[in-house]
Design an enzyme around this catalytic site. Sequence first.
Site, short mmCIF file in Angstrom:
data_model
loop_
_atom_site.label_atom_id
_atom_site.label_comp_id
_atom_site.label_asym_id
_atom_site.label_seq_id
_atom_site.Cartn_x
_atom_site.Cartn_y
_atom_site.Cartn_z
CG ASP A 8 63.84 -59.73 -55.83
OD1 ASP A 8 63.89 -60.09 -54.64
OD2 ASP A 8 64.83 -59.33 -56.47
CG ASP A 10 67.55 -56.50 -51.34
OD1 ASP A 10 67.25 -57.27 -50.42
OD2 ASP A 10 67.58 -55.27 -51.20
CD GLU A 17 71.88 -57.92 -52.33
OE1 GLU A 17 72.63 -57.75 -51.35
OE2 GLU A 17 70.81 -58.55 -52.26
N GLY A 51 70.48 -62.57 -45.01
CA GLY A 51 71.68 -62.02 -44.40
C GLY A 51 72.20 -62.88 -43.25
CD GLU A 53 68.90 -67.17 -43.41
OE1 GLU A 53 69.24 -66.00 -43.70
OE2 GLU A 53 67.84 -67.44 -42.83
NE ARG A 54 73.97 -63.17 -48.62
CZ ARG A 54 72.98 -62.30 -48.88
NH1 ARG A 54 73.10 -61.04 -48.55
NH2 ARG A 54 71.88 -62.71 -49.43
CB THR A 122 65.60 -57.97 -48.04
OG1 THR A 122 66.56 -57.22 -47.31
CG2 THR A 122 64.35 -57.13 -48.27
CB SER A 123 65.10 -57.81 -42.71
OG SER A 123 66.14 -58.79 -42.63
C1 XBP Z 1 68.15 -60.48 -51.37
C2 XBP Z 1 68.71 -61.21 -50.22
C3 XBP Z 1 68.76 -60.53 -48.89
C4 XBP Z 1 69.67 -59.30 -48.97
C5 XBP Z 1 70.13 -58.87 -47.61
O1 XBP Z 1 66.77 -60.45 -51.16
O2 XBP Z 1 69.06 -62.38 -50.37
O3 XBP Z 1 69.30 -61.47 -47.98
O4 XBP Z 1 70.85 -59.66 -49.69
O5 XBP Z 1 69.00 -58.59 -46.78
P1 XBP Z 1 65.74 -60.37 -52.46
P2 XBP Z 1 68.92 -59.24 -45.31
O6 XBP Z 1 66.58 -60.35 -53.71
O7 XBP Z 1 64.88 -61.61 -52.33
O8 XBP Z 1 64.99 -59.08 -52.24
O9 XBP Z 1 70.27 -59.02 -44.67
O10 XBP Z 1 67.80 -58.50 -44.62
O11 XBP Z 1 68.62 -60.69 -45.56
MG MG Z 2 66.81 -59.98 -55.64
#
Ligand code: XBP
Ligand code: MG
Length: 242
Positions: A8, A10, A17, A51, A53-54, A122-123
């Site tokens: 993974d 983030d 984060e 992000g 969706e959040r 994440t993107s």
């Molecule tokens: C964590 C997420 C991502 C990030 C934000 O991803 O849920 O949405 O918080 O990145 P992971 P984006 O733990 O699976 O790496 O704004 O690009 O979504």
């Molecule tokens: Mg993560």
Amino acid sequence: MLKAIIFDVDGTLAETEELHRIAFNTAFFDKDLPWHWDRQQYRELLKVSGGKERIRHFIETEQLPQRERTDLGDFIARLHQQKTSVYTQLVIDGKAELRPGVRQLIDAARTAGIRLAIATTTSLPNVEALLQSSFNDAGDGLFEVICAGDSVPAKKPAPDIYLDALRQLDLTADSCLAIEDSRNGLLSAVGAGIPTVVTPGIYTDDQDFSEAHLVVPDLNSIAVDSLLNNSGTSAVARQLIG
Ligand code: XBP
Ligand code: MG
């Protein structure tokens, strides 16, 4: 035999984060939106993967006026693009640091001929910025498979992103190991049948990881050689659980 480790991003490769939260708040300010996500609120919002969706979840649950927009999808996409450019700049400026033990595990896996992959919500630009800043240019070739963001229909906790990584690696789940930081990520990986080690992050340390094969504070806490030199997942799981 353990054939691949799927990371993974983030909270796992790096504690990012807080940078995401700063990037969201900066984008809100840049777009003259009177929004600010503090740490407690962001801990809750992080339960929504992705992000875009959040942001949508925030607008809809807070009953904000923007929810009436007929172009809400475009509005969110543009706002998220702004956030992503702020975030990637923070990472390129060196603000993201690999978590303890990550680099050692990656080096040891490569020496042992174990393949490396990424499965993240994440993107993709965020991943590329982190690989560039943390592994210099080598980052591009380091992870054989990178599955990120919108490349799959359903984000974590759905198993889609890990199933896609297995497909691209052409490996079965029991010959891989996933490393995650969150319950959403854990459910996604185990949903794909992949034994999973969890290293909780600053925003996920209060979550339930009962489906994990092992939960450790960070990757420095695992004897890397024992992780890599086990044959078969059950042996890996036994070894990890001890
Ligand atoms: C964590 C997420 C991502 C990030 C934000 O991803 O849920 O949405 O918080 O990145 P992971 P984006 O733990 O699976 O790496 O704004 O690009 O979504
Ligand atoms: Mg993560």
